[in-house]
Design a protein around this motif. Sequence first.
Motif, mmCIF file in Angstrom:
data_model
loop_
_atom_site.group_PDB
_atom_site.id
_atom_site.type_symbol
_atom_site.label_atom_id
_atom_site.label_comp_id
_atom_site.label_asym_id
_atom_site.label_seq_id
_atom_site.Cartn_x
_atom_site.Cartn_y
_atom_site.Cartn_z
ATOM 1 N N PHE A 41 0.822 -1.215 0.000
ATOM 2 C CA PHE A 41 0.000 0.000 0.000
ATOM 3 C C PHE A 41 0.855 1.263 0.000
ATOM 4 O O PHE A 41 0.558 2.225 -0.711
ATOM 5 C CB PHE A 41 -0.949 0.016 1.187
ATOM 6 C CG PHE A 41 -2.071 -0.970 1.073
ATOM 7 C CD1 PHE A 41 -2.673 -1.245 -0.136
ATOM 8 C CD2 PHE A 41 -2.538 -1.638 2.196
ATOM 9 C CE1 PHE A 41 -3.710 -2.154 -0.239
ATOM 10 C CE2 PHE A 41 -3.571 -2.541 2.109
ATOM 11 C CZ PHE A 41 -4.159 -2.805 0.890
ATOM 12 N N VAL A 42 1.925 1.267 0.784
ATOM 13 C CA VAL A 42 2.798 2.444 0.838
ATOM 14 C C VAL A 42 3.472 2.660 -0.513
ATOM 15 O O VAL A 42 3.548 3.796 -1.004
ATOM 16 C CB VAL A 42 3.832 2.301 1.973
ATOM 17 C CG1 VAL A 42 4.934 3.337 1.854
ATOM 18 C CG2 VAL A 42 3.155 2.408 3.322
ATOM 19 N N ASN A 43 3.943 1.605 -1.136
ATOM 20 C CA ASN A 43 4.578 1.739 -2.451
ATOM 21 C C ASN A 43 3.578 2.180 -3.510
ATOM 22 O O ASN A 43 3.909 2.985 -4.391
ATOM 23 C CB ASN A 43 5.230 0.428 -2.875
ATOM 24 C CG ASN A 43 6.491 0.150 -2.091
ATOM 25 O OD1 ASN A 43 7.130 1.071 -1.595
ATOM 26 N ND2 ASN A 43 6.841 -1.116 -1.989
ATOM 27 N N LEU A 44 2.363 1.709 -3.433
ATOM 28 C CA LEU A 44 1.327 2.106 -4.376
ATOM 29 C C LEU A 44 0.980 3.589 -4.217
ATOM 30 O O LEU A 44 0.879 4.322 -5.208
ATOM 31 C CB LEU A 44 0.083 1.242 -4.171
ATOM 32 C CG LEU A 44 -1.103 1.508 -5.089
ATOM 33 C CD1 LEU A 44 -0.729 1.154 -6.530
ATOM 34 C CD2 LEU A 44 -2.297 0.713 -4.638
ATOM 35 N N ILE A 45 0.842 4.031 -2.998
ATOM 36 C CA ILE A 45 0.532 5.438 -2.749
ATOM 37 C C ILE A 45 1.694 6.328 -3.179
ATOM 38 O O ILE A 45 1.494 7.391 -3.775
ATOM 39 C CB ILE A 45 0.161 5.653 -1.271
ATOM 40 C CG1 ILE A 45 -1.181 4.987 -0.986
ATOM 41 C CG2 ILE A 45 0.124 7.126 -0.909
ATOM 42 C CD1 ILE A 45 -1.549 4.930 0.475
ATOM 43 N N ASN A 46 2.918 5.917 -2.915
ATOM 44 C CA ASN A 46 4.077 6.690 -3.358
ATOM 45 C C ASN A 46 4.141 6.762 -4.872
ATOM 46 O O ASN A 46 4.472 7.819 -5.428
ATOM 47 C CB ASN A 46 5.376 6.094 -2.811
ATOM 48 C CG ASN A 46 5.587 6.422 -1.362
ATOM 49 O OD1 ASN A 46 5.042 7.401 -0.858
ATOM 50 N ND2 ASN A 46 6.388 5.612 -0.700
ATOM 51 N N ALA A 47 3.834 5.685 -5.555
ATOM 52 C CA ALA A 47 3.850 5.692 -7.020
ATOM 53 C C ALA A 47 2.770 6.607 -7.586
ATOM 54 O O ALA A 47 2.996 7.313 -8.570
ATOM 55 C CB ALA A 47 3.665 4.273 -7.553
ATOM 56 N N ILE A 48 1.608 6.639 -6.968
ATOM 57 C CA ILE A 48 0.525 7.511 -7.422
ATOM 58 C C ILE A 48 0.889 8.981 -7.216
ATOM 59 O O ILE A 48 0.680 9.817 -8.097
ATOM 60 C CB ILE A 48 -0.799 7.157 -6.716
ATOM 61 C CG1 ILE A 48 -1.303 5.807 -7.194
ATOM 62 C CG2 ILE A 48 -1.850 8.237 -6.936
ATOM 63 C CD1 ILE A 48 -2.462 5.271 -6.397
ATOM 64 N N HIS A 49 1.477 9.309 -6.100
ATOM 65 C CA HIS A 49 1.813 10.692 -5.803
ATOM 66 C C HIS A 49 3.003 11.186 -6.614
ATOM 67 O O HIS A 49 3.122 12.389 -6.868
ATOM 68 C CB HIS A 49 2.067 10.893 -4.311
ATOM 69 C CG HIS A 49 0.816 10.947 -3.509
ATOM 70 N ND1 HIS A 49 -0.047 11.997 -3.562
ATOM 71 C CD2 HIS A 49 0.278 10.068 -2.630
ATOM 72 C CE1 HIS A 49 -1.066 11.787 -2.769
ATOM 73 N NE2 HIS A 49 -0.899 10.607 -2.185
ATOM 74 N N GLN A 50 3.902 10.323 -7.017
ATOM 75 C CA GLN A 50 5.044 10.747 -7.812
ATOM 76 C C GLN A 50 4.655 11.027 -9.257
ATOM 77 O O GLN A 50 5.288 11.806 -9.945
ATOM 78 C CB GLN A 50 6.152 9.697 -7.768
ATOM 79 C CG GLN A 50 6.859 9.667 -6.431
ATOM 80 C CD GLN A 50 7.929 8.599 -6.368
ATOM 81 O OE1 GLN A 50 8.102 7.830 -7.310
ATOM 82 N NE2 GLN A 50 8.647 8.539 -5.259
ATOM 83 N N LYS A 51 3.583 10.394 -9.737
ATOM 84 C CA LYS A 51 3.131 10.621 -11.105
ATOM 85 C C LYS A 51 2.440 11.968 -11.249
ATOM 86 O O LYS A 51 2.445 12.552 -12.310
ATOM 87 C CB LYS A 51 2.181 9.512 -11.545
ATOM 88 C CG LYS A 51 2.879 8.212 -11.806
ATOM 89 C CD LYS A 51 1.890 7.168 -12.307
ATOM 90 C CE LYS A 51 2.612 5.862 -12.559
ATOM 91 N NZ LYS A 51 1.679 4.833 -13.046
ATOM 92 N N SER A 52 1.824 12.467 -10.186
ATOM 93 C CA SER A 52 1.066 13.720 -10.315
ATOM 94 C C SER A 52 1.876 14.937 -9.989
ATOM 95 O O SER A 52 2.983 15.062 -9.865
ATOM 96 C CB SER A 52 -0.134 13.689 -9.377
ATOM 97 O OG SER A 52 0.230 13.434 -8.060
#
Length: 52
Positions: A41-52
């Motif tokens: 979950f932490v890696n998924l959230i970090n990946a989402i926030h880095q794209k935006s």
Amino acid sequence: MFTLVGLLDFFYNEEPSSMKSLSTSISCLSLSFGYFLSNVFVNLINAIHQKS
């Protein structure tokens, strides 16, 4: 993590002696699975926030 101590105490007091090691290993397995899901979950959230 905080419930692990209570869970192990419950297993040692309430389980039959033949089931103590099995229930202890299942509790450790569920704790490690929870850590794994938390990491996902932490890696998924970090990946989402880095794209935006």
